[in-house]
Design an enzyme around this catalytic site. Structure first.
Site, short mmCIF file in Angstrom:
data_model
loop_
_atom_site.label_atom_id
_atom_site.label_comp_id
_atom_site.label_asym_id
_atom_site.label_seq_id
_atom_site.Cartn_x
_atom_site.Cartn_y
_atom_site.Cartn_z
N SER A 1 21.74 40.12 15.41
CA SER A 1 21.19 40.61 13.93
C SER A 1 22.37 40.09 12.97
O SER A 1 23.41 39.62 13.15
CB SER A 1 21.43 42.22 13.58
OG SER A 1 21.88 42.16 12.36
N LYS A 2 21.47 39.81 11.83
CA LYS A 2 22.41 38.37 10.93
C LYS A 2 23.29 39.88 9.85
O LYS A 2 24.30 39.30 9.00
CB LYS A 2 21.98 38.18 10.21
CG LYS A 2 21.17 36.59 10.91
CD LYS A 2 20.09 35.34 9.77
CE LYS A 2 19.33 34.61 10.75
NZ LYS A 2 20.43 33.59 11.21
N SER A 3 22.67 40.94 10.14
CA SER A 3 23.04 42.28 9.17
C SER A 3 24.83 41.92 8.86
O SER A 3 25.48 42.85 7.54
CB SER A 3 22.72 43.50 8.91
OG SER A 3 21.21 43.13 8.97
N LYS B 1 12.45 51.93 12.87
CA LYS B 1 11.82 52.69 11.47
C LYS B 1 10.77 53.46 11.57
O LYS B 1 11.59 54.37 10.82
CB LYS B 1 11.03 51.19 10.50
CG LYS B 1 11.80 49.73 10.74
CD LYS B 1 11.85 48.75 9.75
CE LYS B 1 12.57 47.21 9.52
NZ LYS B 1 11.98 46.49 8.63
N ASN C 1 13.98 51.56 6.68
CA ASN C 1 15.20 50.90 7.04
C ASN C 1 16.50 51.22 6.64
O ASN C 1 17.52 50.00 6.78
CB ASN C 1 14.27 49.50 6.62
CG ASN C 1 15.50 48.86 5.07
OD1 ASN C 1 15.43 49.88 4.46
ND2 ASN C 1 15.50 47.53 4.76
N GLY D 1 -2.45 40.74 6.99
CA GLY D 1 -1.55 42.00 8.45
C GLY D 1 -1.65 43.62 6.94
O GLY D 1 -2.31 43.57 5.84
N GLY E 1 0.16 45.26 9.13
CA GLY E 1 1.16 46.86 10.14
C GLY E 1 2.12 47.18 9.39
O GLY E 1 2.25 47.45 8.25
N GLY F 1 11.65 34.03 5.49
CA GLY F 1 11.51 35.42 4.35
C GLY F 1 13.18 35.72 4.99
O GLY F 1 13.51 37.12 5.09
P1 ATR Z 1 5.07 44.67 12.01
O1 ATR Z 1 5.82 45.82 11.83
O2 ATR Z 1 5.57 43.36 12.29
O3 ATR Z 1 3.81 44.96 11.19
P2 ATR Z 1 2.97 45.37 13.46
O4 ATR Z 1 2.44 47.05 13.08
O5 ATR Z 1 2.78 45.35 15.07
O6 ATR Z 1 3.75 45.01 13.47
O7 ATR Z 1 1.47 44.72 13.64
C1 ATR Z 1 1.44 43.67 13.68
C2 ATR Z 1 0.52 42.58 12.55
O8 ATR Z 1 -0.09 41.48 12.98
C3 ATR Z 1 -1.04 43.58 12.46
O9 ATR Z 1 -1.75 43.07 11.07
C4 ATR Z 1 -1.71 42.78 13.72
O10 ATR Z 1 -3.07 42.11 13.21
P3 ATR Z 1 -4.07 43.81 14.47
O11 ATR Z 1 -3.91 45.07 13.47
O12 ATR Z 1 -5.21 43.31 13.63
O13 ATR Z 1 -3.66 44.24 15.69
C5 ATR Z 1 -1.30 41.23 13.07
N1 ATR Z 1 -1.34 39.99 14.16
C6 ATR Z 1 -0.35 39.96 15.32
N2 ATR Z 1 -0.83 39.06 15.77
C7 ATR Z 1 -1.68 38.31 15.39
C8 ATR Z 1 -3.03 37.18 15.76
N3 ATR Z 1 -2.48 36.42 16.89
N4 ATR Z 1 -4.12 36.92 14.86
C9 ATR Z 1 -3.84 37.41 13.39
N5 ATR Z 1 -2.96 38.50 13.31
C10 ATR Z 1 -2.01 39.02 14.23
#
Ligand code: ATR
Length: 282
Positions: free
Chosen positions: A15-17, A69, A94, A136, A138, A250
């Site tokens: 961690s860089k924090s 988190k 966070n 994404g 997630g 980032g």
């Molecule tokens: P984080 O907390 O980092 O957002 P997460 O909640 O596991 O981690 O979410 C990962 C995200 O990356 C999701 O949007 C995932 O897509 P899915 O919802 O379809 O699973 C996306 N992701 C992970 N690997 C991927 C890949 N190889 N190609 C495209 N999307 C990917």
């Protein structure tokens, strides 16, 4: 007495924090320590116990990183504690503050505002009226939603491998941002569409592959922003090929989210430029 802060994660060694907060403290003359703490992932409520132990030792606040988190969100959402509205929308915390304003555990989320501040204040990219594409759906994407919409874009499209998850995020912000233009789609639906700012919030880079994006995606002057850090992520390499004008990782978001947490704890906003130079000498 010197005030104590830490970051909880697992793993946490890289961690860089601690370096970021030590630099903020030195620059603002604040008397505090900031350490990295490994919380257990194999024990039920291991995170909550680790927080409790830190508070008992006099801890005043903490940052929280992967994979805690959501645990931090549950802790700050428990009766008697408090979540900020932006943490509520993010569904993740966070930043924790202990005993602030008489609240045992306050949970905040500074990730999204850190992203927006890096884009607007540091990179000079105004988001108002822009077409933004968020890749994404997630935790990282959800954390960015509120602050991105607060910046007043013309449009926010959320593209995800699993479209239903992107659709869930659209529904989530319908109440908090009823007038915003937010939509969900699959990567394949992006053909023929153009965006001013494309933000990668997927974890695809971790697997060494970019998500499939079509030619023509970036508008002239288009910005590619990877929420991961590392100078040449697969997403950024792809963005250069697709002709994005500004390509950035980032690291700035990491520094800005830290500054926002520091400001919450200490009531002083540190200058982030010196810390950016420290982490990535020109
Ligand atoms: P984080 O907390 O980092 O957002 P997460 O909640 O596991 O981690 O979410 C990962 C995200 O990356 C999701 O949007 C995932 O897509 P899915 O919802 O379809 O699973 C996306 N992701 C992970 N690997 C991927 C890949 N190889 N190609 C495209 N999307 C990917």
């Amino acid at each position: 007495m010197t005030d104590r802060y830490c970051v909880f994660g697992n793993p946490i060694g890289h961690s860089k924090s601690p370096a970021i907060h030590a630099a903020f403290a030195a620059a603002t003359g604040q008397d505090l320590t900031y350490e990295a703490r490994l919380a257990p992932i194999d024990a039920a409520d291991g995170f909550a116990a680790a927080v409790q132990a830190f508070v008992a030792e006099g801890g005043r606040g903490a940052n929280v990183t992967v994979p805690f988190k959501e645990d931090a969100y549950r802790l700050a959402g428990a009766p008697g504690n408090r979540l900020t509205p932006r943490a509520q929308l993010a569904g993740a915390v966070n930043t924790l503050a202990f005993g602030m304003d008489g609240v045992p555990v306050l949970g905040d989320n500074t990730d999204g505002v850190g992203l927006v501040r890096d884009l607007t204040d540091f990179l000079g990219v105004s988001l108002a009226g822009k077409r933004i594409l968020l890749l994404g759906a997630g935790g990282a994407a959800r954390g960015a939603l509120g602050p991105l919409l607060d910046a007043g874009p013309a449009e926010l499209a959320i593209a995800n491998r699993t479209v239903a998850k992107a659709q869930t995020l659209v529904e989530l912000v319908a109440a908090s941002h009823p007038r915003a233009q937010v939509s969900a789609c699959a990567f394949a639906d992006l053909a023929g569409r153009r965006f001013d700012v494309v933000i990668n919030a997927t974890s695809a880079s971790l697997q060494g592959e970019p998500v499939p994006l079509p030619a023509g995606l970036y508008a002239p002057g288009g910005v590619a922003y990877d929420m991961m850090y590392g100078a040449d992520t697969p997403f950024l390499a792809q963005a250069r090929q697709l002709g994005a004008a500004i390509c950035t990782d980032g690291l700035g978001m990491l520094v800005e989210q830290a500054a926002e947490a520091f400001a919450l704890w200490r009531g002083v906003r540190p200058d982030t430029a010196a810390v950016r130079r420290l982490l990535r000498p020109a």
